[in-house]
Scaffold this motif. Sequence first.
Motif, PDB file in Angstrom:
ATOM      1  N   PRO A   1      23.167 123.102 -34.424  1.00  0.00           N
ATOM      2  CA  PRO A   1      23.033 122.747 -35.831  1.00  0.00           C
ATOM      3  C   PRO A   1      21.936 121.693 -36.028  1.00  0.00           C
ATOM      4  O   PRO A   1      21.717 120.842 -35.155  1.00  0.00           O
ATOM      5  CB  PRO A   1      24.401 122.183 -36.197  1.00  0.00           C
ATOM      6  CG  PRO A   1      25.320 122.672 -35.156  1.00  0.00           C
ATOM      7  CD  PRO A   1      24.527 122.903 -33.931  1.00  0.00           C
ATOM      8  N   ALA A   2      21.271 121.737 -37.196  1.00  0.00           N
ATOM      9  CA  ALA A   2      20.133 120.848 -37.460  1.00  0.00           C
ATOM     10  C   ALA A   2      20.498 119.382 -37.302  1.00  0.00           C
ATOM     11  O   ALA A   2      19.739 118.595 -36.736  1.00  0.00           O
ATOM     12  CB  ALA A   2      19.610 121.127 -38.872  1.00  0.00           C
ATOM     13  N   ILE A   3      21.690 119.020 -37.755  1.00  0.00           N
ATOM     14  CA  ILE A   3      22.080 117.613 -37.708  1.00  0.00           C
ATOM     15  C   ILE A   3      22.215 117.128 -36.255  1.00  0.00           C
ATOM     16  O   ILE A   3      21.872 115.992 -35.926  1.00  0.00           O
ATOM     17  CB  ILE A   3      23.376 117.375 -38.541  1.00  0.00           C
ATOM     18  CG1 ILE A   3      23.517 115.885 -38.862  1.00  0.00           C
ATOM     19  CG2 ILE A   3      24.603 117.949 -37.887  1.00  0.00           C
ATOM     20  CD1 ILE A   3      24.461 115.618 -40.029  1.00  0.00           C
ATOM     21  N   LEU A   4      22.665 118.029 -35.383  1.00  0.00           N
ATOM     22  CA  LEU A   4      22.763 117.664 -33.968  1.00  0.00           C
ATOM     23  C   LEU A   4      21.377 117.587 -33.329  1.00  0.00           C
ATOM     24  O   LEU A   4      21.127 116.763 -32.452  1.00  0.00           O
ATOM     25  CB  LEU A   4      23.617 118.685 -33.213  1.00  0.00           C
ATOM     26  CG  LEU A   4      25.120 118.589 -33.391  1.00  0.00           C
ATOM     27  CD1 LEU A   4      25.807 119.576 -32.451  1.00  0.00           C
ATOM     28  CD2 LEU A   4      25.622 117.180 -33.085  1.00  0.00           C
ATOM     29  N   ARG A   5      20.493 118.478 -33.786  1.00  0.00           N
ATOM     30  CA  ARG A   5      19.120 118.446 -33.253  1.00  0.00           C
ATOM     31  C   ARG A   5      18.456 117.123 -33.620  1.00  0.00           C
ATOM     32  O   ARG A   5      17.706 116.553 -32.822  1.00  0.00           O
ATOM     33  CB  ARG A   5      18.322 119.625 -33.807  1.00  0.00           C
ATOM     34  CG  ARG A   5      18.721 120.931 -33.147  1.00  0.00           C
ATOM     35  CD  ARG A   5      18.174 122.119 -33.872  1.00  0.00           C
ATOM     36  NE  ARG A   5      16.746 122.277 -33.704  1.00  0.00           N
ATOM     37  CZ  ARG A   5      16.021 123.200 -34.344  1.00  0.00           C
ATOM     38  NH1 ARG A   5      16.615 124.014 -35.182  1.00  0.00           N
ATOM     39  NH2 ARG A   5      14.738 123.293 -34.138  1.00  0.00           N
ATOM     40  N   LEU A   6      18.742 116.628 -34.819  1.00  0.00           N
ATOM     41  CA  LEU A   6      18.189 115.331 -35.242  1.00  0.00           C
ATOM     42  C   LEU A   6      18.673 114.229 -34.293  1.00  0.00           C
ATOM     43  O   LEU A   6      17.876 113.420 -33.799  1.00  0.00           O
ATOM     44  CB  LEU A   6      18.623 115.023 -36.685  1.00  0.00           C
ATOM     45  CG  LEU A   6      18.228 113.631 -37.179  1.00  0.00           C
ATOM     46  CD1 LEU A   6      16.741 113.569 -37.508  1.00  0.00           C
ATOM     47  CD2 LEU A   6      19.045 113.229 -38.406  1.00  0.00           C
TER      48      LEU A   6
ATOM     49  N   ASN B   1      21.578 115.599 -43.951  1.00  0.00           N
ATOM     50  CA  ASN B   1      21.817 116.998 -43.537  1.00  0.00           C
ATOM     51  C   ASN B   1      20.870 117.942 -44.273  1.00  0.00           C
ATOM     52  O   ASN B   1      20.282 118.840 -43.671  1.00  0.00           O
ATOM     53  CB  ASN B   1      23.277 117.373 -43.775  1.00  0.00           C
ATOM     54  CG  ASN B   1      23.686 118.617 -42.986  1.00  0.00           C
ATOM     55  OD1 ASN B   1      23.031 118.981 -42.019  1.00  0.00           O
ATOM     56  ND2 ASN B   1      24.766 119.247 -43.408  1.00  0.00           N
TER      57      ASN B   1
ATOM     58  N   VAL C   1      17.379 117.551 -42.740  1.00  0.00           N
ATOM     59  CA  VAL C   1      17.163 118.187 -41.428  1.00  0.00           C
ATOM     60  C   VAL C   1      17.251 119.714 -41.513  1.00  0.00           C
ATOM     61  O   VAL C   1      16.588 120.409 -40.750  1.00  0.00           O
ATOM     62  CB  VAL C   1      18.123 117.644 -40.333  1.00  0.00           C
ATOM     63  CG1 VAL C   1      17.825 116.195 -40.021  1.00  0.00           C
ATOM     64  CG2 VAL C   1      19.573 117.844 -40.697  1.00  0.00           C
TER      65      VAL C   1
ATOM     66  N   TYR D   1      14.168 121.466 -39.882  1.00  0.00           N
ATOM     67  CA  TYR D   1      14.374 122.358 -38.735  1.00  0.00           C
ATOM     68  C   TYR D   1      14.529 123.822 -39.141  1.00  0.00           C
ATOM     69  O   TYR D   1      14.866 124.657 -38.309  1.00  0.00           O
ATOM     70  CB  TYR D   1      15.601 121.913 -37.932  1.00  0.00           C
ATOM     71  CG  TYR D   1      15.408 120.590 -37.225  1.00  0.00           C
ATOM     72  CD1 TYR D   1      14.507 120.465 -36.179  1.00  0.00           C
ATOM     73  CD2 TYR D   1      16.129 119.472 -37.617  1.00  0.00           C
ATOM     74  CE1 TYR D   1      14.333 119.255 -35.528  1.00  0.00           C
ATOM     75  CE2 TYR D   1      15.964 118.256 -36.974  1.00  0.00           C
ATOM     76  CZ  TYR D   1      15.056 118.144 -35.930  1.00  0.00           C
ATOM     77  OH  TYR D   1      14.890 116.940 -35.289  1.00  0.00           O
TER      78      TYR D   1
ATOM     79  N   ALA E   1      16.809 125.386 -40.705  1.00  0.00           N
ATOM     80  CA  ALA E   1      18.151 125.866 -40.342  1.00  0.00           C
ATOM     81  C   ALA E   1      18.800 126.555 -41.554  1.00  0.00           C
ATOM     82  O   ALA E   1      18.370 126.342 -42.689  1.00  0.00           O
ATOM     83  CB  ALA E   1      19.001 124.689 -39.885  1.00  0.00           C
TER      84      ALA E   1
ATOM     85  N   GLU F   1      24.832 125.555 -43.068  1.00  0.00           N
ATOM     86  CA  GLU F   1      25.181 124.349 -42.295  1.00  0.00           C
ATOM     87  C   GLU F   1      25.629 123.195 -43.200  1.00  0.00           C
ATOM     88  O   GLU F   1      26.234 122.243 -42.719  1.00  0.00           O
ATOM     89  CB  GLU F   1      24.001 123.916 -41.413  1.00  0.00           C
ATOM     90  CG  GLU F   1      23.807 124.822 -40.226  1.00  0.00           C
ATOM     91  CD  GLU F   1      22.792 124.309 -39.221  1.00  0.00           C
ATOM     92  OE1 GLU F   1      22.367 123.152 -39.322  1.00  0.00           O
ATOM     93  OE2 GLU F   1      22.425 125.095 -38.334  1.00  0.00           O
TER      94      GLU F   1
ATOM     95  N   GLN G   1      28.735 122.363 -41.023  1.00  0.00           N
ATOM     96  CA  GLN G   1      28.574 121.128 -40.233  1.00  0.00           C
ATOM     97  C   GLN G   1      29.113 119.903 -40.968  1.00  0.00           C
ATOM     98  O   GLN G   1      28.730 118.774 -40.673  1.00  0.00           O
ATOM     99  CB  GLN G   1      27.088 120.937 -39.876  1.00  0.00           C
ATOM    100  CG  GLN G   1      26.463 122.119 -39.161  1.00  0.00           C
ATOM    101  CD  GLN G   1      27.253 122.570 -37.949  1.00  0.00           C
ATOM    102  OE1 GLN G   1      27.722 121.738 -37.161  1.00  0.00           O
ATOM    103  NE2 GLN G   1      27.455 123.877 -37.809  1.00  0.00           N
TER     104      GLN G   1
END
Lengths: 399, 79
Positions: A301-306, B29, B32, B36, B38, B42, B46
């Motif tokens: 997930p993008a937030i984890l990639r950050l 969120n 990102v 990214y 995404a 998410e 997320q």
Amino acid sequence: MPWLNVFNGSSASGKSPSDRVRLGIIGVGDRGTALLLNIKSIAEILNVEVAAVCDDYVPHYQRAIELTEGKAKAFYDYRQMLEMKDLDGVVIATPLHEHARMTVDAFRSNIHVFCEKAMARTIKDVRRMYETSLQTKRILHIGLQRMFSPVYLEGMEKIHRGDLGQITQVRAYWHRNNNWRRPVPADKPELEKKINWRLYDDISAGLLTELSSHQIQIANWALQSQPVSVMGSGSINFWKDGREVYDNIACIFSYADGTQFLCDSLISNRHHGIEEKVLGNNGMITLETNKMYSEKPPSPPAILRLINDIEKDIFETIPIGGASWIPETAVQYTGEFITSRYRMDETKLQMEAFVKYIRQGEAPKELAEQGYHASLWCLLAENAIKSGKVVTLPKGYEI
Amino acid sequence: MKDLHIKKSVLQRELIIWIVSLLFAVGVNVYVIIVYNAPWTELVTQIHYVFVLSLVVYFIIFLIRGAGYLVRLPFRRKG
């Protein structure tokens, strides 16, 4: 998979579902006992019974009577058992060199056969079993139970659908760390060969027939083909205890499209355990562990990639010298599960299938063919190891 | 054991700070997801990470406020 149509509930010729299927078991050692218990566990649901048991080893003969609560007729000689008029099928779980004559005799007595893998000790006997099955129109079901495993079935579906891209290699290993011996009564040393039959060349091809035969079938199944040649090597390099079969083997099977199947087995280290890996340009499947690994793993997930990027910026060291080459170690990626239906007992499923095939009066031809090719090629691999040459399929063995 | 009394105004203030932290985390969120490239799903899938991030932000603000309180403490009139 064609052999699974049996679970659709269709009933062609053969016995009607209300008729009880009567089975005999020849050889009630460890494997025979496991199969007997599997049949007992499905007895009520599938209306099947163990009507006869046979073993010429007294402790096994007595155990068989106990396991069937004395309800099954017990024999020391399988030929007497085959004379029973109302027997529908037999389960053969004897040492390898006995499979062929027992199977052929059963076919000639109009009885269907489930025979443990591998099929026979010689390629001639493998052929004889297969041909007699066709001539007598009796079912020949070889005990390669992974054909009924939900993990393997779904894995193969993905492979054949092209989820891995082009399959470019299959590799398999089966590693254990034990001497593969069973205890022989101290007062009866003459039973050594009968009990430890897997260690003697005239009875078994050792690791090839007892373990690798499963993996050869899996490679053939994955590649939807059979090898065109095999080369191999083997030796007794650890268990030098009078055994005649190799305690380590390594073989390469080549297929017509240039794909190689690498297969090895040993019994002196169990670190790697058992696995079959099917590799394609888009991913890999590891069937024993129910996993699929894409060559392009899904991003976290993008937030984890950050968070990962921030962590990397803070803690990563900047190299200012040293090696210009980074070792290409294995990709660290845990993969995804092939299926969530991995808790089903494949041995039980294959016994269910055998009973249903008997009730239908026939089995899909692919079932016997898979057993035939797997058995044939593990014996050809043995020839390759013994001769030190590349071995191809002899004439007259094509089907 | 002594009863602990929290004033309504204090509770409201802390709640507002946490809601601001949550909005900030949602904003991160969204940022990102765009950066990214995404999927927008998410935003929902997320949410647990967003919630944890909001608590982290709230805790950081709490530490800053605590530090400010300690700095101001010697200048406070006794009374």
